[in-house]
Design an enzyme around this catalytic site. Structure first.
Site, mmCIF file in Angstrom:
data_model
loop_
_atom_site.group_PDB
_atom_site.id
_atom_site.type_symbol
_atom_site.label_atom_id
_atom_site.label_comp_id
_atom_site.label_asym_id
_atom_site.label_seq_id
_atom_site.Cartn_x
_atom_site.Cartn_y
_atom_site.Cartn_z
ATOM 1 N N ARG A 192 0.890 -1.189 0.000
ATOM 2 C CA ARG A 192 0.000 0.000 0.000
ATOM 3 C C ARG A 192 0.906 1.211 0.000
ATOM 4 O O ARG A 192 1.680 1.417 0.945
ATOM 5 C CB ARG A 192 -0.925 0.005 1.221
ATOM 6 C CG ARG A 192 -1.649 1.333 1.386
ATOM 7 C CD ARG A 192 -2.765 1.304 2.389
ATOM 8 N NE ARG A 192 -3.925 0.610 1.869
ATOM 9 C CZ ARG A 192 -5.151 0.680 2.397
ATOM 10 N NH1 ARG A 192 -5.374 1.407 3.479
ATOM 11 N NH2 ARG A 192 -6.159 0.017 1.859
ATOM 12 N N HIS A 231 -7.323 0.751 -6.551
ATOM 13 C CA HIS A 231 -7.548 -0.099 -5.368
ATOM 14 C C HIS A 231 -8.245 -1.386 -5.846
ATOM 15 O O HIS A 231 -9.416 -1.630 -5.539
ATOM 16 C CB HIS A 231 -8.404 0.662 -4.353
ATOM 17 C CG HIS A 231 -8.395 0.081 -2.973
ATOM 18 N ND1 HIS A 231 -7.620 -0.995 -2.595
ATOM 19 C CD2 HIS A 231 -9.093 0.432 -1.851
ATOM 20 C CE1 HIS A 231 -7.837 -1.271 -1.318
ATOM 21 N NE2 HIS A 231 -8.731 -0.426 -0.851
ATOM 22 N N GLN A 242 -10.168 -4.004 -3.521
ATOM 23 C CA GLN A 242 -11.461 -3.546 -3.005
ATOM 24 C C GLN A 242 -12.561 -3.729 -4.060
ATOM 25 O O GLN A 242 -13.644 -4.224 -3.755
ATOM 26 C CB GLN A 242 -11.371 -2.070 -2.600
ATOM 27 C CG GLN A 242 -12.658 -1.540 -2.026
ATOM 28 C CD GLN A 242 -13.007 -2.158 -0.686
ATOM 29 O OE1 GLN A 242 -12.217 -2.106 0.234
ATOM 30 N NE2 GLN A 242 -14.192 -2.735 -0.573
ATOM 31 N N ASP A 252 -17.265 6.920 -1.890
ATOM 32 C CA ASP A 252 -16.062 6.794 -1.064
ATOM 33 C C ASP A 252 -15.821 8.166 -0.440
ATOM 34 O O ASP A 252 -16.492 9.150 -0.806
ATOM 35 C CB ASP A 252 -14.896 6.371 -1.985
ATOM 36 C CG ASP A 252 -13.595 6.072 -1.258
ATOM 37 O OD1 ASP A 252 -13.607 5.982 -0.012
ATOM 38 O OD2 ASP A 252 -12.557 5.944 -1.934
ATOM 39 N N CYS A 293 -16.340 1.463 0.352
ATOM 40 C CA CYS A 293 -15.188 0.634 0.726
ATOM 41 C C CYS A 293 -14.799 0.796 2.193
ATOM 42 O O CYS A 293 -14.109 -0.051 2.738
ATOM 43 C CB CYS A 293 -14.009 0.929 -0.197
ATOM 44 S SG CYS A 293 -13.340 2.580 -0.040
ATOM 45 N N ARG A 342 -13.466 -8.827 1.455
ATOM 46 C CA ARG A 342 -12.043 -8.587 1.181
ATOM 47 C C ARG A 342 -11.241 -9.847 1.524
ATOM 48 O O ARG A 342 -10.330 -10.248 0.807
ATOM 49 C CB ARG A 342 -11.523 -7.407 2.032
ATOM 50 C CG ARG A 342 -12.034 -6.038 1.632
ATOM 51 C CD ARG A 342 -11.480 -5.560 0.310
ATOM 52 N NE ARG A 342 -10.027 -5.455 0.291
ATOM 53 C CZ ARG A 342 -9.321 -4.431 0.763
ATOM 54 N NH1 ARG A 342 -9.948 -3.389 1.307
ATOM 55 N NH2 ARG A 342 -7.997 -4.406 0.667
#
Ligand code: CP
Ligand code: NVA
Length: 310
Positions: free
Chosen positions: A109, A136, A139, A225, A265, A293
């Site tokens: 990340r 991402h 996700q 988001d 998310c 996830r």
């Protein structure tokens, strides 16, 4: 030793797997989820080690990768910028060389996608994008699996994005092309999608709306988001003003399909990008989405290290 038979593959963006491979991963996620719920032991990654490198904060990504690796019989090591040599300027290329000689798979990340790509180019083992400024993919994979479980195939459906043109939005658009659905986007004109990042093939799956209510019309899934992603905190006050009309609220959900799902998310800010009524309401599947996830990333790690189980 790892990788004896499986060719080296990375998962840096959603486009790194094909439509057929996604069909396999979605099926496999379902099987692994079932095994997990049944307390069935399944250790295809026995003796394997996952390194997890975090240059930004995380709750879900860290936990789902760490728990997932353990459940597959392996071990996970958490590394962050603050207390590794990466935080003191060791070149990412050198870190990749070293970390990939001691482990079997690596999740990163970080900030720019270029950092992740430089890391992967110097890694002897698969590298997975655990979020960058640009994408991402883990996700969106979890979100699509969640849709699949609850509503079936996403092909031909309409997914509406209300809010920031961020890493999640661009990943959804990549997914729209690969899995053949329509992506409606609406955000303030001062924070537009960067069309230079969007291929012609992706643009065929994209419709941009000035008005977020219009974007939600007929949607099978409405998703959003945070308005300020990690790394952009300085812009927060300005963004709060610019995005105020792009809250996903009951009015916007009311024009979507009657059985439309809401996803986020997480972490979420109630009263900013989503109303409490929506995120805590009957159409919201955010907890299933978060749990998934775990299942999709187990399927992904298993696929990258073992290939397909028939
Ligand atoms: N959604 C997500 O990636 O959450 P974390 O930042 O907690 O990992
Ligand atoms: N777009 C958000 C997602 C967090 C999981 C961010 O990058 O901060």
């Amino acid at each position: 030793m790892t990788q004896l038979k499986v060719p080296l593959r990375h998962y840096l963006q959603f486009t790194d797997l094909s439509t057929d491979e996604y069909a396999y991963i979605l099926d496999r996620s379902k099987i692994l989820k079932h095994k997990f719920k049944a307390y069935e032991t399944w250790h295809p990654l026995h003796d394997r080690t996952l390194a997890m490198i975090f240059e930004k904060n995380s709750t879900r990504t860290r936990l789902s990768f760490e728990a997932g690796m353990f459940q597959l019989g392996g071990h996970a090591v958490y590394l962050n910028t603050r207390d590794t040599q990466l935080g003191r300027g060791e070149p990412v290329e050198d870190a990749a060389q070293v970390i990939s000689r001691m482990t079997d798979i690596i999740m990163v990340r970080t900030f720019g996608q270029d950092i992740l790509e430089r890391f992967a180019a110097n890694s002897r083992v698969p590298v997975i994008n655990g979020l960058t400024n640009e994408f991402h993919p883990c996700q969106v994979l979890a979100d699509i699996f969640t849709f699949h479980e609850l509503r079936g195939d996403i092909a031909g459906k309409v997914v509406t994005w209300v809010g920031d043109a961020n890493n999640m939005a661009y990943t959804w658009l990549q997914a729209a092309r690969i899995l053949n659905f329509q992506f409606h986007f609406s955000g303030p004109s001062s924070y537009p999608l960067d069309m230079s990042r969007i291929s012609e093939a992706e643009a065929q799956h994209l419709k941009v709306f000035d008005n977020p209510v219009d974007a939600c019309m007929g949607a099978h899934l409405v998703t959003t988001d945070v308005w300020t992603s990690m790394g952009f905190e300085k812009e927060n006050q300005e963004r709060l003003k610019a995005f105020a009309d792009w809250i996903v609220d009951e009015q916007k959900m009311s024009v979507a399909q009657p059985d439309a799902l809401f996803m986020h998310c997480l972490p979420a800010h109630r009263g900013e990008e989503v109303s409490s009524g929506v995120i805590d309401g009957p159409q919201s599947v955010v907890w299933e989405e978060a749990e998934n996830r775990l299942h999709v990333q187990k399927a992904l790690m298993e696929f990258l290290l073992c290939g397909q189980f028939n």
